[in-house]
Design an enzyme around this catalytic site. Sequence first.
Site, short mmCIF file in Angstrom:
data_model
loop_
_atom_site.label_atom_id
_atom_site.label_comp_id
_atom_site.label_asym_id
_atom_site.label_seq_id
_atom_site.Cartn_x
_atom_site.Cartn_y
_atom_site.Cartn_z
N GLY A 1 12.12 -11.81 -4.10
CA GLY A 1 10.91 -12.51 -3.66
C GLY A 1 9.91 -12.62 -4.79
N ALA B 1 9.95 -4.06 1.73
CA ALA B 1 8.58 -4.30 2.19
C ALA B 1 8.45 -5.60 2.96
CB ALA B 1 7.63 -4.31 0.99
N SER C 1 9.06 0.00 4.91
CA SER C 1 7.75 0.01 5.57
C SER C 1 7.25 -1.41 5.68
CB SER C 1 6.74 0.87 4.80
OG SER C 1 5.48 0.83 5.44
N MET D 1 2.78 -1.25 2.82
CA MET D 1 2.82 -0.24 1.77
C MET D 1 1.45 0.38 1.49
SD MET D 1 5.85 0.27 0.54
CE MET D 1 7.44 -0.39 1.04
N HIS E 1 -4.46 -12.55 9.72
CA HIS E 1 -3.86 -12.84 8.42
C HIS E 1 -4.15 -14.29 8.01
CE1 HIS E 1 -1.53 -9.14 9.16
NE2 HIS E 1 -1.41 -9.10 7.85
N HIS E 2 -3.82 -14.61 6.78
CA HIS E 2 -4.03 -15.93 6.22
C HIS E 2 -3.19 -16.99 6.95
CE1 HIS E 2 -0.10 -15.40 4.24
NE2 HIS E 2 -0.52 -14.16 4.01
N LYS F 1 0.92 -17.21 6.76
CA LYS F 1 1.83 -16.18 7.26
C LYS F 1 2.63 -16.74 8.44
CE LYS F 1 2.01 -11.31 8.71
NZ LYS F 1 3.00 -10.96 7.68
N THR G 1 3.24 -5.04 10.49
CA THR G 1 2.37 -3.86 10.54
C THR G 1 1.87 -3.61 11.96
OG1 THR G 1 1.66 -4.22 8.27
CG2 THR G 1 0.25 -2.84 9.63
#
Length: 402
Positions: A8, A87, A111, A114, A144-145, A148, A155
């Site tokens: 990525g 991630a 996770s 992070m 979020h922006h 996304k 999360t």
Amino acid sequence: MLRVILSGCMGKMGRVIISETQKNDDFLVVAGVDKMAQNASGFDFPVYSDISKCKEKADVIIDFSRPEALPQLLRYAQKNHLPMVLASTGYNANDISAIEFASENVAIMRSSNMSVGINLLMELSKSATNILHSNFDIEIEERHHNQKVDAPSGTAIMLADAINQAAGGDLEYVYDRHESRTARTKREIGMHALRGGTITGEHSVVFAGSDEVIELTHKAYSRNIFALGALRAAKFIVNIPCGLYNMGSLLTQQNIVTNAYSSESDAIISISNIKNPSLISAIFRLLKENEIMVDIISQTVPVNSIYTLSFSVSKPLAHKAFELIKTLLNDEIIDILEHIAKVTIEGSGMAHHAGVSGDIFDSLQQKNIPVLLITTSETKITCCIPVEYKDAALEALKECFT
């Protein structure tokens, strides 16, 4: 220097990772992987559309891509024995099963976030849930922006899973209420996603009770916190055995055991040759009726249908307990040990590291310290030992964990 394959690498987080590694001599990105590799330019390393084409030697894979890249990454990691930091978000049940299977062969840190702060929010939410969930409604909101694509965020789901575990595991996740014309139930967690502008990431856990609301919130103001967390995770994952780890493992790596102490306030009562298991419940019922508190309890597996029961009580009540229990006994044998000490070892890191109990008991064995009773939890182990070994036991544990 850790050699990193960055999956990525052309995404927003990938570019932040690159920027952070350029400031840090401990890391070097040796290759990148991205589905848009044909458009790659300006990179100091080769970029591949397929990780299987990567020939560069590396120490760790960091992935900030999409779930569809996971199968190739897992195959490459296992083939080349490379630990991984995953991630990405949006994994389904099959993806998670594949990650768990691969972790038997390589170390994997997974996770959805992070950030150190988010992982603290998760722990605080679990603690609040333990106290409040019976009388408070729990809702999670994330922002979020506008670029996304997954909702709710990984999360938010991570927070919900932690809360659900603390609440007993039977809460329902409710993502959309507009089609349901019914009142909210008590056994649900509401999940709400807002998308707009350039919001890096905000997560709030709301505990709404009668006439009061408690809200726990984390706000990220840049992606750097996630990049720094991922690099920290990469350093951690290259030095540990195969297995599946999370940020809790990393955050507590230096604090496996944080405290060790002893007391001489208890005695041990043991009853052997118990042939009728109903006697065990009768003993504890009698102690309850006489307001005698019991601490550590050990019941052996029956041998030829014969049990042995041992437990600790405070010394001032030990003889009273002894005499009361004698009134229930026939052929059973009762003993009392008064010259004992309880040695306790505590540490939040114990919940995330295998082998802590082995280290504890090895250190005691090396000093020939007999262990009489043991009780454990995720973050604490207590042993009863003869009182004359107390100082030697504490010294042995200090040597083991410092």
